[in-house]
Design a protein around this motif. Structure first.
Motif, PDB file in Angstrom:
ATOM      1  N   ARG A 179       0.861  -1.271   0.141  1.00 10.14           N
ATOM      2  CA  ARG A 179       0.081   0.222  -0.017  1.00 10.14           C
ATOM      3  C   ARG A 179       0.710   1.227  -0.026  1.00 10.14           C
ATOM      4  O   ARG A 179       0.452   2.112  -0.784  1.00 10.14           O
ATOM      5  N   GLY A 180       2.030   1.178   0.683  1.00  9.44           N
ATOM      6  CA  GLY A 180       2.795   2.243   0.941  1.00  9.44           C
ATOM      7  C   GLY A 180       3.689   2.655  -0.417  1.00  9.44           C
ATOM      8  O   GLY A 180       3.625   3.503  -0.859  1.00  9.44           O
ATOM      9  N   LEU A 181       3.843   1.349  -1.244  1.00  5.80           N
ATOM     10  CA  LEU A 181       4.534   1.392  -2.486  1.00  5.80           C
ATOM     11  C   LEU A 181       3.559   2.185  -3.461  1.00  5.80           C
ATOM     12  O   LEU A 181       4.051   3.070  -4.185  1.00  5.80           O
ATOM     13  N   ALA A 182       2.480   1.658  -3.307  1.00  2.00           N
ATOM     14  CA  ALA A 182       1.347   2.380  -4.502  1.00  2.00           C
ATOM     15  C   ALA A 182       1.170   3.846  -4.208  1.00  2.00           C
ATOM     16  O   ALA A 182       1.081   4.413  -4.971  1.00  2.00           O
ATOM     17  N   ALA A 183       1.151   4.113  -2.866  1.00  4.98           N
ATOM     18  CA  ALA A 183       0.659   5.517  -2.577  1.00  4.98           C
ATOM     19  C   ALA A 183       2.241   6.241  -3.146  1.00  4.98           C
ATOM     20  O   ALA A 183       1.971   7.317  -3.840  1.00  4.98           O
ATOM     21  N   ARG A 184       3.372   5.909  -2.889  1.00  2.00           N
ATOM     22  CA  ARG A 184       4.769   6.591  -3.294  1.00  2.00           C
ATOM     23  C   ARG A 184       4.751   6.586  -4.954  1.00  2.00           C
ATOM     24  O   ARG A 184       5.181   7.577  -5.211  1.00  2.00           O
ATOM     25  N   LEU A 185       4.175   5.583  -5.533  1.00  2.00           N
ATOM     26  CA  LEU A 185       4.518   5.605  -6.994  1.00  2.00           C
ATOM     27  C   LEU A 185       3.047   5.798  -7.714  1.00  2.00           C
ATOM     28  O   LEU A 185       3.012   5.939  -8.799  1.00  2.00           O
ATOM     29  N   HIS A 186       2.043   6.310  -6.984  1.00  6.59           N
ATOM     30  CA  HIS A 186       0.614   6.665  -7.551  1.00  6.59           C
ATOM     31  C   HIS A 186       0.210   5.512  -8.298  1.00  6.59           C
ATOM     32  O   HIS A 186      -0.376   5.727  -9.728  1.00  6.59           O
ATOM     33  N   LEU A 187       0.396   4.650  -7.872  1.00  5.64           N
ATOM     34  CA  LEU A 187      -0.515   3.352  -8.541  1.00  5.64           C
ATOM     35  C   LEU A 187      -1.323   2.851  -7.816  1.00  5.64           C
ATOM     36  O   LEU A 187      -1.752   2.919  -6.591  1.00  5.64           O
ATOM     37  N   LEU A 188      -2.160   2.039  -8.129  1.00 10.26           N
ATOM     38  CA  LEU A 188      -3.737   1.003  -7.451  1.00 10.26           C
ATOM     39  C   LEU A 188      -3.191   0.112  -6.679  1.00 10.26           C
ATOM     40  O   LEU A 188      -1.791  -0.572  -7.092  1.00 10.26           O
ATOM     41  N   TYR A 189      -3.637  -0.536  -5.695  1.00 10.27           N
ATOM     42  CA  TYR A 189      -2.979  -1.648  -4.854  1.00 10.27           C
ATOM     43  C   TYR A 189      -4.210  -2.506  -4.882  1.00 10.27           C
ATOM     44  O   TYR A 189      -5.613  -2.100  -4.407  1.00 10.27           O
ATOM     45  N   LEU A 190      -3.800  -3.792  -4.462  1.00 13.20           N
ATOM     46  CA  LEU A 190      -4.776  -4.897  -4.151  1.00 13.20           C
ATOM     47  C   LEU A 190      -4.210  -5.795  -3.173  1.00 13.20           C
ATOM     48  O   LEU A 190      -3.139  -6.435  -3.865  1.00 13.20           O
ATOM     49  N   ASP A 191      -4.829  -6.198  -2.010  1.00 14.37           N
ATOM     50  CA  ASP A 191      -4.206  -7.135  -1.267  1.00 14.37           C
ATOM     51  C   ASP A 191      -5.139  -8.297  -1.586  1.00 14.37           C
ATOM     52  O   ASP A 191      -6.307  -8.567  -1.096  1.00 14.37           O
ATOM     53  N   THR A 192      -4.391  -9.445  -2.200  1.00 11.87           N
ATOM     54  CA  THR A 192      -5.487 -10.466  -2.624  1.00 11.87           C
ATOM     55  C   THR A 192      -5.818 -11.691  -1.560  1.00 11.87           C
ATOM     56  O   THR A 192      -6.711 -12.269  -1.535  1.00 11.87           O
ATOM     57  N   GLY A 193      -4.959 -11.249  -0.334  1.00  9.16           N
ATOM     58  CA  GLY A 193      -5.296 -12.144   0.961  1.00  9.16           C
ATOM     59  C   GLY A 193      -6.780 -11.738   1.209  1.00  9.16           C
ATOM     60  O   GLY A 193      -7.483 -12.431   1.848  1.00  9.16           O
ATOM     61  N   ALA A 194      -7.282 -10.279   0.767  1.00  7.58           N
ATOM     62  CA  ALA A 194      -8.509  -9.977   1.416  1.00  7.58           C
ATOM     63  C   ALA A 194      -9.646 -10.740   0.625  1.00  7.58           C
ATOM     64  O   ALA A 194     -10.851 -10.877   1.088  1.00  7.58           O
ATOM     65  N   MET A 195      -9.273 -10.920  -0.424  1.00 10.17           N
ATOM     66  CA  MET A 195     -10.126 -11.829  -1.582  1.00 10.17           C
ATOM     67  C   MET A 195     -10.577 -13.377  -0.900  1.00 10.17           C
ATOM     68  O   MET A 195     -11.643 -13.518  -0.802  1.00 10.17           O
TER      69      MET A 195
END
Ligand code: DC
Length: 229
Positions: free
Chosen positions: A21-37
């Motif tokens: 999540r931190g990386l996605a914010a830093r790079l302005h990308l979207l993020y998905l945690d597949t464990g949540a699925m």
């Protein structure tokens, strides 16, 4: 610019979701945690009294379109996950009941096929940082950046304890250690898509690193890959 896919895999409580999540914010990308699925499916299984070893019924829940995700950086989790009409939050996803059986639910090949197809469809829409167990090996084998994030069991117990405290879920350090070791055993030992570093993954041991340091390390790897492209 071409879509950028970043795969972040690793064992339970290694810090994947925080870092992804931190990386996605830093790079302005979207993020998905597949464990949540897998956790959302497990939540729905508990709600519908579907047994964790009933692969056909679990697959049916996936195919009925009952588990959905939406990438949305502004959402509390950094994405939205739904079981039926209900959006699930951290307390539901991280509950002890879900955690106790999620590895059993996730081990069924029929379940994994449905989940992997949904995850690939999401990646096909554009750039994303995806965290899980099999992203670099199975879901996005062509991802140009693959990270295998590990940490000692003690560091992972402490991170999970802090995560659960934030979610308002009770926990004991002793039981957490057992739970993490048991899930490691199940996730690494299953027949289909076991937890494994992809041959071209960069392994990062984050036991002695802060989340920000790990994010910076991966951001530098991403910049290197972008510069080569
Ligand atoms: O990352 P997590 O603890 O929220 O994951 C919950 C479970 O889901 C984990 O025990 C194994 C499974 N999982 C998986 O099999 N494949 C993934 N890509 C993500 C999670």
């Amino acid at each position: 610019m071409r879509a950028l896919h970043v795969a972040i895999d690793g064992p339970a409580a290694s810090g994947k979701t925080t870092v992804a999540r931190g990386l996605a914010a830093r790079l302005h990308l979207l993020y998905l945690d597949t464990g949540a699925m897998y956790r959302a499916l497990t939540f729905l299984a508990l709600q519908t009294r579907t047994e964790a070893d009933n692969a056909a019924a679990l697959r049916h829940l996936c195919e009925a379109g009952l588990i959905r995700v939406e990438l949305d950086a502004a959402a509390p989790l950094g994405f939205r996950v739904f079981a039926g009409d209900a959006e699930l939050g951290e307390a539901a996803l991280q509950s002890n009941e879900v955690t106790a059986i999620v590895s059993t639910v996730a081990a069924h090949p029929a379940v994994r096929e449905a989940m992997v197809a949904a995850q690939r469809a999401i990646a096909a829409r554009g750039s994303v940082v995806m965290a899980g167990r099999d992203i670099g090996t199975v879901v996005l084998p062509d991802a140009p950046v693959k990270i295998f994030l590990t940490a000692s069991v003690d560091a992972r117990v402490e991170r999970r304890r802090a995560q659960l405290a934030r979610a308002g879920v009770d926990s004991s350090t002793h039981l957490l250690k057992e739970e993490i070791e048991e899930r490691d055993r199940l996730d690494a030992g299953r027949a289909v898509a076991p937890l494994l570093a992809a041959p071209d993954a960069r392994t990062i041991d984050s036991s002695e690193m802060s989340a920000d340091q790990v994010v910076e390390t991966i951001a530098a790897i991403v910049e290197g890959v972008r510069a080569e492209a």
